[in-house]
Scaffold this motif. Structure first.
Motif, PDB file in Angstrom:
ATOM      1  N   TYR A 121       0.814  -1.269   0.038  1.00 47.50           N
ATOM      2  CA  TYR A 121       0.134  -0.095  -0.066  1.00 47.50           C
ATOM      3  C   TYR A 121       0.842   1.299   0.065  1.00 47.50           C
ATOM      4  O   TYR A 121       1.646   1.349   0.618  1.00 47.50           O
ATOM      5  N   GLN A 122       0.563   2.199  -1.061  1.00 42.18           N
ATOM      6  CA  GLN A 122       1.206   3.677  -1.056  1.00 42.18           C
ATOM      7  C   GLN A 122       0.331   4.675  -1.049  1.00 42.18           C
ATOM      8  O   GLN A 122      -0.460   4.413  -2.152  1.00 42.18           O
ATOM      9  N   TYR A 123       0.223   5.600  -0.099  1.00 42.03           N
ATOM     10  CA  TYR A 123      -1.130   6.637  -0.183  1.00 42.03           C
ATOM     11  C   TYR A 123      -0.377   7.534  -1.285  1.00 42.03           C
ATOM     12  O   TYR A 123       0.714   8.167  -1.408  1.00 42.03           O
ATOM     13  N   LYS A 124      -1.084   7.871  -2.247  1.00 42.50           N
ATOM     14  CA  LYS A 124      -0.810   8.923  -3.235  1.00 42.50           C
ATOM     15  C   LYS A 124      -0.574  10.264  -2.773  1.00 42.50           C
ATOM     16  O   LYS A 124       0.257  11.054  -3.548  1.00 42.50           O
TER      17      LYS A 124
ATOM     18  N   LYS B 116      -6.648   9.134   3.566  1.00 41.99           N
ATOM     19  CA  LYS B 116      -5.812   8.149   3.559  1.00 41.99           C
ATOM     20  C   LYS B 116      -6.509   7.015   4.184  1.00 41.99           C
ATOM     21  O   LYS B 116      -6.373   5.808   3.424  1.00 41.99           O
TER      22      LYS B 116
ATOM     23  N   TYR C 111      -6.703  14.880   5.361  1.00 42.18           N
ATOM     24  CA  TYR C 111      -5.721  14.042   4.457  1.00 42.18           C
ATOM     25  C   TYR C 111      -5.706  12.566   5.275  1.00 42.18           C
ATOM     26  O   TYR C 111      -5.761  11.697   4.571  1.00 42.18           O
ATOM     27  N   GLU C 112      -5.769  12.724   6.619  1.00 45.54           N
ATOM     28  CA  GLU C 112      -5.635  11.431   7.382  1.00 45.54           C
ATOM     29  C   GLU C 112      -7.053  10.853   6.965  1.00 45.54           C
ATOM     30  O   GLU C 112      -7.072   9.436   6.913  1.00 45.54           O
TER      31      GLU C 112
ATOM     32  N   GLU D 139       0.880  11.082   0.180  1.00 48.39           N
ATOM     33  CA  GLU D 139       1.708  11.036   1.476  1.00 48.39           C
ATOM     34  C   GLU D 139       2.410  12.262   1.584  1.00 48.39           C
ATOM     35  O   GLU D 139       2.811  12.657   2.800  1.00 48.39           O
ATOM     36  N   LYS D 140       3.043  12.624   0.649  1.00 53.51           N
ATOM     37  CA  LYS D 140       3.790  13.772   0.723  1.00 53.51           C
ATOM     38  C   LYS D 140       3.193  15.073   1.088  1.00 53.51           C
ATOM     39  O   LYS D 140       3.648  15.948   1.823  1.00 53.51           O
TER      40      LYS D 140
ATOM     41  N   LEU E  39       0.391  15.075   2.823  1.00 55.74           N
ATOM     42  CA  LEU E  39       0.101  14.654   4.332  1.00 55.74           C
ATOM     43  C   LEU E  39       1.389  15.238   5.067  1.00 55.74           C
ATOM     44  O   LEU E  39       1.006  15.768   6.160  1.00 55.74           O
ATOM     45  N   THR E  40       2.402  14.744   4.835  1.00 55.19           N
ATOM     46  CA  THR E  40       3.773  15.026   5.595  1.00 55.19           C
ATOM     47  C   THR E  40       3.934  16.544   5.654  1.00 55.19           C
ATOM     48  O   THR E  40       4.216  17.179   6.790  1.00 55.19           O
TER      49      THR E  40
END
Length: 148
Positions: A3-6, A115, A111-112, A8-9, A11-12
């Protein structure tokens, strides 16, 4: 399948912005507390000085001492006024930083949640793929038993 959240960057970045906003808010709260404490001390000092001056007036005081006390009171009033303005400004900044922090927190929560929903969809896709694979295996086993 990994799984890779599209996003993620993103969200970070949003989490970093939230942490920065939290640090600014904490600094604003600390500044407000310092200024409010300073105002409290000045008002307390003014009250004590008024009590002291009233006591001195009862016992008798020279005109020079009265002028001296009045000058000191005037200066103290100016300090109190200035400090009150600082308290108002620091309260405004603190509230502004609180609002900014709440905004950043809401963005991070969005965003969470995205996700989380994306991960649930990912799990559904994996489960569906596993079900298809199991169906294919079942059909192959059935056909291999039926051919014999």
């Amino acid at each position: 399948m990994i799984y890779q959240y599209k996003f993620e960057k993103i969200l970070t970045i949003k989490e970093k912005e939230k942490n920065d906003a939290l640090a600014k808010y904490n600094a604003a709260v600390k500044r407000f507390e310092e200024v409010a404490e300073k105002l409290y001390r000045l008002l307390k000092k003014k009250e004590e000085l008024l009590d002291f001056q009233q006591e001195k007036l009862r016992n008798g005081l020279s005109i020079q001492e009265i002028r001296h006390h009045q000058l000191f009171m005037d200066n103290l009033e100016i300090l109190v006024s200035h400090c009150q303005q600082e308290v108002i400004e620091s309260r405004y900044k603190m509230n502004f930083q609180r609002d900014a922090l709440m905004e950043r927190n809401i963005e991070v929560k969005k965003y969470e949640k995205m996700k989380e929903n994306d991960f649930l969809k990912f799990l559904d896709v994996i489960k569906e793929a596993e079900n298809k694979q199991m169906d294919e295996i079942s059909i192959r086993q059935f056909l291999s038993k039926g051919v014999r």
